[in-house]
Design a protein around this motif. Structure first.
Motif, PDB file in Angstrom:
ATOM      1  N   ARG A   1      -7.993   3.038   3.529  1.00  0.00           N
ATOM      2  CA  ARG A   1      -6.609   3.399   3.197  1.00  0.00           C
ATOM      3  C   ARG A   1      -6.602   4.664   2.340  1.00  0.00           C
ATOM      4  O   ARG A   1      -7.304   4.725   1.328  1.00  0.00           O
ATOM      5  CB  ARG A   1      -5.930   2.278   2.412  1.00  0.00           C
TER       6      ARG A   1
ATOM      7  N   PHE B   1      -9.201   2.340  10.865  1.00  0.00           N
ATOM      8  CA  PHE B   1     -10.434   1.576  11.024  1.00  0.00           C
ATOM      9  C   PHE B   1     -11.512   2.536  11.514  1.00  0.00           C
ATOM     10  O   PHE B   1     -11.259   3.343  12.409  1.00  0.00           O
ATOM     11  CB  PHE B   1     -10.230   0.436  12.020  1.00  0.00           C
TER      12      PHE B   1
ATOM     13  N   LEU C   1      -3.579   4.233   7.168  1.00  0.00           N
ATOM     14  CA  LEU C   1      -4.564   3.179   7.391  1.00  0.00           C
ATOM     15  C   LEU C   1      -5.393   3.528   8.614  1.00  0.00           C
ATOM     16  O   LEU C   1      -4.845   3.965   9.630  1.00  0.00           O
ATOM     17  CB  LEU C   1      -3.853   1.842   7.606  1.00  0.00           C
TER      18      LEU C   1
ATOM     19  N   PRO D   1       0.822  -1.219   0.000  1.00  0.00           N
ATOM     20  CA  PRO D   1       0.000   0.000   0.000  1.00  0.00           C
ATOM     21  C   PRO D   1       0.858   1.272   0.000  1.00  0.00           C
ATOM     22  O   PRO D   1       0.558   2.226  -0.729  1.00  0.00           O
ATOM     23  CB  PRO D   1      -0.811  -0.110   1.290  1.00  0.00           C
TER      24      PRO D   1
ATOM     25  N   THR E   1     -10.128   5.229  14.008  1.00  0.00           N
ATOM     26  CA  THR E   1      -8.936   4.820  14.740  1.00  0.00           C
ATOM     27  C   THR E   1      -7.787   4.715  13.754  1.00  0.00           C
ATOM     28  O   THR E   1      -7.821   3.880  12.849  1.00  0.00           O
ATOM     29  CB  THR E   1      -9.153   3.454  15.412  1.00  0.00           C
ATOM     30  N   VAL E   2      -6.803   5.556  13.925  1.00  0.00           N
ATOM     31  CA  VAL E   2      -5.692   5.575  12.980  1.00  0.00           C
ATOM     32  C   VAL E   2      -4.625   4.564  13.399  1.00  0.00           C
ATOM     33  O   VAL E   2      -4.300   4.449  14.583  1.00  0.00           O
ATOM     34  CB  VAL E   2      -5.068   6.980  12.908  1.00  0.00           C
ATOM     35  N   VAL E   3      -4.129   3.849  12.428  1.00  0.00           N
ATOM     36  CA  VAL E   3      -3.081   2.865  12.678  1.00  0.00           C
ATOM     37  C   VAL E   3      -1.718   3.541  12.644  1.00  0.00           C
ATOM     38  O   VAL E   3      -1.400   4.266  11.695  1.00  0.00           O
ATOM     39  CB  VAL E   3      -3.127   1.734  11.635  1.00  0.00           C
ATOM     40  N   LEU E   4      -0.935   3.316  13.687  1.00  0.00           N
ATOM     41  CA  LEU E   4       0.402   3.893  13.762  1.00  0.00           C
ATOM     42  C   LEU E   4       1.429   2.981  13.117  1.00  0.00           C
ATOM     43  O   LEU E   4       2.368   3.424  12.475  1.00  0.00           O
ATOM     44  CB  LEU E   4       0.786   4.117  15.238  1.00  0.00           C
ATOM     45  N   GLU E   5       1.238   1.685  13.321  1.00  0.00           N
ATOM     46  CA  GLU E   5       2.176   0.712  12.772  1.00  0.00           C
ATOM     47  C   GLU E   5       1.448  -0.597  12.568  1.00  0.00           C
ATOM     48  O   GLU E   5       0.656  -1.016  13.412  1.00  0.00           O
ATOM     49  CB  GLU E   5       3.345   0.488  13.748  1.00  0.00           C
ATOM     50  N   THR E   6       1.701  -1.233  11.450  1.00  0.00           N
ATOM     51  CA  THR E   6       1.107  -2.545  11.208  1.00  0.00           C
ATOM     52  C   THR E   6       2.148  -3.612  11.508  1.00  0.00           C
ATOM     53  O   THR E   6       3.198  -3.651  10.867  1.00  0.00           O
ATOM     54  CB  THR E   6       0.636  -2.661   9.754  1.00  0.00           C
ATOM     55  N   PHE E   7       1.852  -4.451  12.493  1.00  0.00           N
ATOM     56  CA  PHE E   7       2.773  -5.549  12.811  1.00  0.00           C
ATOM     57  C   PHE E   7       2.830  -6.523  11.639  1.00  0.00           C
ATOM     58  O   PHE E   7       3.883  -6.868  11.154  1.00  0.00           O
ATOM     59  CB  PHE E   7       2.311  -6.291  14.055  1.00  0.00           C
ATOM     60  N   PHE E   8       1.666  -6.969  11.200  1.00  0.00           N
ATOM     61  CA  PHE E   8       1.620  -7.894  10.065  1.00  0.00           C
ATOM     62  C   PHE E   8       0.199  -7.990   9.527  1.00  0.00           C
ATOM     63  O   PHE E   8      -0.772  -7.670  10.230  1.00  0.00           O
ATOM     64  CB  PHE E   8       2.119  -9.292  10.470  1.00  0.00           C
ATOM     65  N   GLU E   9       0.117  -8.400   8.292  1.00  0.00           N
ATOM     66  CA  GLU E   9      -1.142  -8.747   7.634  1.00  0.00           C
ATOM     67  C   GLU E   9      -0.825 -10.004   6.860  1.00  0.00           C
ATOM     68  O   GLU E   9       0.043  -9.990   5.993  1.00  0.00           O
ATOM     69  CB  GLU E   9      -1.575  -7.645   6.668  1.00  0.00           C
TER      70      GLU E   9
END
Lengths: 144, 144
Positions: free
Chosen positions: B105, B66, B64, B56, B131-139
């Motif tokens: 996104r 939610f 990103l 992305p 809710t804003v995502v600060l860091e994505t651990f994994f998808e």
DNA sequence: TTGATCTACCGAATCTCATTCTGCATAGTA
DNA sequence: TACTATGCAGAATGAGATTCGGTAGATCAA
């Protein structure tokens, strides 16, 4: 990353098994040139991988839930702890009152409960708030 | 759906461009038999499609979020309204106080705000909580 | 402007692999 | 037992991936 690259990404997202000749025709390039562009998109990491999309319900993962995880300490380096729970499909650090947001797939709500138990067992986790999905309208690739 | 099918799904999720001969070797089958099994998995809808995973951030979708969507009326049939907003990657009907949960996104928080505005414009929507995502651990793909 | 260099492309050659088919073995069923 | 369906191996065939040589256009420096 010009417009042709974006078109190729869209086409490949729709069907990555399409032959390069067909891709090329769609964007006005030869098969060879198309191949070269796609190769570079992979090389640059724009395309992470070629994969298959599996229907979760068909493999016994009919229950979907999002779980807000509250923590009393910094969660920024506990990604591995979440990753160790295979039912967790996504895990994110979030801004706001909770600390993390995870997406969970299980076959039953019983198993969902068990996943919550395992999340609680992670150091610093002080609470969870699970939201069960009743129906998924759609899940689609990144829009270009 | 036996164990070999599951193995094939795992391998294909990892890399769908792998030749059938290699797949077959990994699970102890000939290329022809492997092909036939994968064909049936597609036919049954277990495999929905072959696709590429796009980063992305590499295509300017670095933000990103939610969004919990509250509604004063039944949202069960407004899937099309959500689908019409291309920045929405997923949309679900949920149990609980909110009515829907969507994954968004965008390239900037400005655009996120604009998406929220368009969500508000959907009939019956009475509120949103982003809710804003600060860091994505994994998808990762569905675990088998 | 000229020359050098680089990039992207086309078209063809080659080689791998997908796809199909035949025959066989096994398991289930009447 | 005889019949039927299913799954597999192995081989044949064609489609498509991949590579390569050569060309046009763009960029840059002299």
């Amino acid at each position: 990353m010009d417009d042709i690259d974006r078109q190729l990404l869209v086409l490949l997202q729709q069907d990555a098994s399409r032959p390069y000749a067909a891709l090329g025709e769609a964007v006005g390039l030869s098969a060879g040139a198309t191949h070269e562009r796609v190769r570079k998109l992979r090389e640059r990491g724009v395309i992470r991988r070629t994969t298959v999309e599996v229907d979760p319900a068909a493999v016994g993962q009919g229950v979907l839930a999002f779980v807000m995880v509250e923590s009393t300490r910094w969660v920024g380096d506990s990604g591995d702890r979440f990753s160790a729970i295979p039912e967790i499909q996504e895990a994110h650090v979030i801004a706001g009152s909770a600390s993390a947001l995870v997406k969970v797939r299980t076959s039953t709500t019983q198993q969902l409960q068990d996943v919550l138990r395992r999340i609680y067992a992670i150091d610093g986790v002080s609470g969870t708030q699970a939201t069960v999905v009743l129906e998924t309208f759609f899940e689609r690739p990144v829009t270009l």
